[in-house]
Scaffold this active site. Sequence first.
Site, PDB file in Angstrom:
ATOM      1  N   SER A   1       8.299   4.444   2.077  1.00 29.30           N
ATOM      2  CA  SER A   1       8.803   2.911   2.514  1.00 29.30           C
ATOM      3  C   SER A   1       8.283   2.593   1.161  1.00 29.30           C
ATOM      4  O   SER A   1       7.081   1.870   0.496  1.00 29.30           O
ATOM      5  CB  SER A   1       7.779   3.220   3.818  1.00 29.30           C
ATOM      6  OG  SER A   1       7.935   2.170   3.975  1.00 29.30           O
TER       7      SER A   1
ATOM      8  N   CYS B   1      -1.381   1.070   5.206  1.00 26.57           N
ATOM      9  CA  CYS B   1      -1.763  -0.614   4.372  1.00 26.57           C
ATOM     10  C   CYS B   1      -2.644  -0.387   3.481  1.00 26.57           C
ATOM     11  O   CYS B   1      -3.811  -1.444   4.395  1.00 26.57           O
ATOM     12  CB  CYS B   1      -0.836  -1.812   4.728  1.00 26.57           C
ATOM     13  SG  CYS B   1      -0.182  -2.587   3.969  1.00 26.57           S
TER      14      CYS B   1
ATOM     15  N   GLY C   1       3.231  10.471  -4.312  1.00 29.16           N
ATOM     16  CA  GLY C   1       1.748  10.333  -4.976  1.00 29.16           C
ATOM     17  C   GLY C   1       2.467  10.221  -6.276  1.00 29.16           C
ATOM     18  O   GLY C   1       2.119  11.550  -6.514  1.00 29.16           O
TER      19      GLY C   1
END
Lengths: 253, 304
Positions: free
Chosen positions: B23, B132, B245
Amino acid sequence: MLLKIKENNQIAQNVWEITLAGQFPYESVQPGQFIMVRIGRGSEHVLRRPISIAAVTEERLTIVLRVVGEGTKWLSKQSVGEQLDVLGPLGRGFPLPPSNAKVLVVGGGIGSPPLYLLSSKLQALTPDLDLVLGFRTKSECFWTDRFSQLGNLVITTDDGSAGRAGNVLDAVEGMLQSGHKWDYVYACGPQPMLRALQQYFSETAVQGYVSLEERMACGVGACYGCVCRTKDDAFSKRICADGPVFDWNEVIL
Amino acid sequence: MKGPDLSVELAGLKLRNPVMPASGCFGFGREYAKYYPLNQLGAVVVKAVTRLPRQGNPTPRVAEVTGGMLNAIGLANPGLEAVLNHELPWLAKQDVPVIVNVAGAAVEEYVEVARSIADSGLAAAIELNVSCPNVKAGGISFGVDPGVLKNLVAEVKQVCRIPLFVKLTPNVTDIRELALAAQAGGADGLSLINTLIGMKIDLNSRRPVLANKIGGLSGPAVKPVAVRMVYETAQVVDIPIIGMGGIATGADAVEFIMAGASAVMVGTANFTNPLACPNIIAEIRDFMLENGIKSLDEIRGCAL
């Protein structure tokens, strides 16, 4: 796509000109569009660098860049014959004016290169093209001979070491006072310069287009990293995909 | 000879392969559809959606660092209505499952957005963004306290008729506590890790490069941290994990799968190479062929 470096030369203080060849949709390039160039060979550099297209022929692409960080330093050191991984052409370029429109082109420093490609297209459309290019000092000036072949060129330097002393807006004001009139203004350069032009012409009917610069990640409109605010306060515009060229009535600079 | 089977099942979702964009790194899919058909992907994961449009943070919002990048976009998005009316209907025609990342500043906002997305029938799953690092109000504040997270997940789960994934932040002392809290709240799966908080200072201006000063670190630099966190989380939860990641190659993806991930997300690598996801899928297939692996079930969590 992989393009081969045909030339890589320093042309001014910290400024390099690189010419590339290979499979590329040269014929589709619009003035103001850019390429995203991959830096390095491994995973040390993950972001490509956006560099505007300065000139294009049927089989060559020329970019002009200023060394400002690690990525551009790496590019300046690549040898002729090596390949660069390039995406493009990207973004929306400058809309061209109707024939015989009176046009002024204003460039600031390393914002000038895309205006070379633009001016070479404008030359065929407008009989007397006015060009104002501003640099900080003489050693940073480049392509002045090439630009002077495309129109009435005025050079400015902050320190007066070349051309007219002062900034581009001083030169533009002087030209207006001596009777120059324009229907269209095209500009690329530092944001304060673009803002000054936008404000200077804000009460006039002059139509203006500015090309904006920002740190980019994807270069294709996906990451929302490079954005600018718009006057109607709609959702921000993406400089890479909705620009980099914008109508100056549209954006907040 | 039958080729290797890359398909995975993830909380009831059947994916062609385990690779999807992360995302925020793929917009709403349109930009990368110019480079390849989106149905090559396991799923498309769209940018975080909030109830109202968000402009995001001031620029510069991105900066490169060694082996990675920092971002502080700030959840810029066109808002729920625009996403429902313009983005999801287009994505629904691309023959690929769509996972919608949902963010909010309050429980009620998460619930409202998740319900609207789930009820639209245009999404296969929801990914709850509680991680976030770039927005003060909301986001991260839900992802660092196990009690707050469990409550949020439970509230959203009640109105979410499609699988619910929870995206975890690595910026906590022990990610396992948050993973277990999300599981206890009813999450159908977890995705991890979001970005690590970082900073870069420009030596000329003597100021942070990012206007937001801090930003999220992503890219190859974070991979070992992410692999470790997926590994640790896989040891304690029963729900599937989507690992991410710094994945840039098929080998990276396989590493996450061996650490216990059922699927993977690719973020920063899309910026380095728009064809990163299709390349990674091909490289996973090659790895399986070379190693005689018929199904990813054979290697999932094998390092645990």
